[in-house]
Structure formats: C-alpha cells, structure tokens
Design an enzyme around this catalytic site. Structure first.
Site: not given
Ligand code: ZN
Length: 286
Positions: A82, A120, A175, A251
């Site tokens: 992001h 995030e 992430h 993640e």
């Molecule tokens: Zn993400």
C-alpha cells in the site's frame, strides 16, 4: 604498578604473549596499540603484581577476534504494501490493471489499520526500511517498490515489474491483515499457485518455507485463520501472479487482534518482525 626495573621484562613478555594490547594505559612500549580494545576484550588482564611470573613456555593463546558477519551477495526487492497517499486518491488506485491469469485488479488498495487507527502502510514501510538496512549491511543490494510512505500506488503490476526488471533473487511483499475476527491472529506467507513460470515453482515455494520457518523460529505464531501451517497458496494476488522471480507475500498478522496490533504499532514490535524477515531472506540467499 610497574616499576622501571621490571619494565624490560614486561616488554619481553609482550613480544612473547598474544593479547598484550590490554596492558595498562601509559606503559611505554614499542608495540602498536590495538585499534579497538574490544578486539582483544577476552585477552588475559595485564600482569601488574609485584612478582611477575616468568614467561610461560606455552603461553595461553588469546581467542581470535570476533569475525564480522559474512557478506551475502544478491538482489532483493522489498515491496511495502500500500502507500500513505492511496486513501486520498481513489480514482488512481481503483484503476484496473493486469493482475495475471487473464484478470484485472485495482491498481492498489488502501490497506487496513488497527482499531486505534495505525495504518498498515505505515507498518509495512517501517518494517521494510529496517529489513533493507539489515540486508544492506550484509552486502545485499536492496530495491524498494516505492520511495516514500506518502505517495500513491504504485500499481501491483508496476511493483511486480521492479522485481522482474532487476532480476531479483527474492521479492518479498510485506503486509498485515485486517480480519474482522479479533481472535484471529498469526502470520502466513502467500505464494503463487498454481505457478505460472519456473520461478513461481520451487524457488518461490522454498522462499515461502524459509520465510515461514524464520518467522516461526523467531516466536511468531502461525496463522489461525488463513492457509495451512503458515503457508497460503494463492491464485488471486496480482503481484505474485506477475512475478518472474522468486516471490512471496508475508501477512505478518491481524491488525484487528489486540496483541498483534500493539506489536505492529510499536518500534520494538516492528523491529522484531524486520529482524525475523531479514534473517529469513539471508537464509534463503544462503
Ligand atoms: Zn496489505
């Protein structure tokens, strides 16, 4: 104290014994002083008693100085998920782009956040910079897919292109998840499956396993809600689908879980994730 009478004897000892650099400051000697006292920190203390022992025929050998970590060659692309400007630019990040397997997806997304509002993109940026610094210190060439945490995008296909065009030895997207179940927690490592090219096959799977093993050995729990044993084969992630290099997406956990949210938001927590991820990348590069 060292008397003038005994000084010649000590000079002789210095020429015989290793580790003489630890002798008392101010003692005249023809020997060069060590560049850093830490390099001989485990040498025996100087002999300053009034009755210095004669040189031993078998002097105790000082341990060798600690070796610096070996240099590791390779090119690594880190992809911080992001970006800080995404939320304010929906038209740009919602634009469809190629995402592999004949599909299109949104250029990018805003990512998630903790319940307290820590985003995030800030977590992935902070961790990526620290991973970069650790790897760079070991001699690895590191590229980031975005230069700041205040921009827009780049799109997932552009991120994948960074790894492809640099012939990266490893591509690691970082992430954190946003499961709405607050009890859901733990990390998982996604990889492209079924593979679309040779690098998405065993090289990416080995990178995924190495990353999983590294995070687990660092004490991070396996995901309780996605994948199996910390691994998640995926066909829907554009960055992985488009990669022609060994690539995984980590993640790190669930930002809606209170314990993990606290870790994601803290400098110490970010550091612990970065340390584990960097170590896993170094283990993969061998
Ligand atoms: Zn993400």
């Amino acid at each position: 104290m060292v008397s003038g009478v005994r000084r010649p004897l000590l000079v002789v000892m210095c020429l015989v014994l290793a580790g003489c650099g630890t002798q008392a400051a101010g003692t005249p000697t023809a020997e060069p002083r060590p560049a850093s006292p830490t390099t001989t920190s485990s040498a025996p203390p100087p002999t300053t008693t009034s009755s210095p022992a004669p040189p031993s025929p078998k002097p105790t050998k000082a341990p060798p100085p600690r070796k610096p970590a070996a240099s590791v060659s390779g090119v690594v692309v880190l992809d911080p998920g992001h970006n800080g400007g995404n939320a304010a630019n929906p038209a740009a990040i919602n634009k469809p782009v190629p995402a592999g397997r004949g599909q299109t997806k949104a250029c990018n997304t805003t990512g998630t956040a903790t319940n307290a509002g820590f985003p995030e993109h800030a977590f992935t940026w902070a961790v990526s910079l620290q991973v970069r610094d650790i790897l760079t210190a070991r001699g690895v060439k590191v590229l980031l897919t975005r230069p700041t945490d205040t921009g827009v995008g780049p799109c997932v296909n552009q991120r994948a292109a960074v790894g492809n065009q640099s012939a990266a030895d490893a591509v690691v997207s970082i992430h954190a998840d946003g499961s709405t179940s607050p009890s859901a927690h733990g990390f998982h490592v996604a990889y492209s499956s079924p593979p679309l090219n040779a690098q998405q096959g065993e090289p990416s799977m080995r990178l995924a396993r190495t990353m999983r093993d590294g995070l687990r050995s660092a004490g991070f729990p396996l995901s309780t809600y996605i994948g199996s044993a910390g691994l998640s084969p995926r066909a829907d992630l554009g960055g992985l689908n488009l990669s022609e290099r060994p690539a995984v997406l980590v993640e790190c956990g669930n930002m809606r879980n209170a314990t993990e949210a606290a870790a994601f938001s803290s400098k110490a927590g970010q550091r612990s994730y970065a340390t584990a991820i960097a170590a896993a990348i170094l283990a993969y590069l061998g």
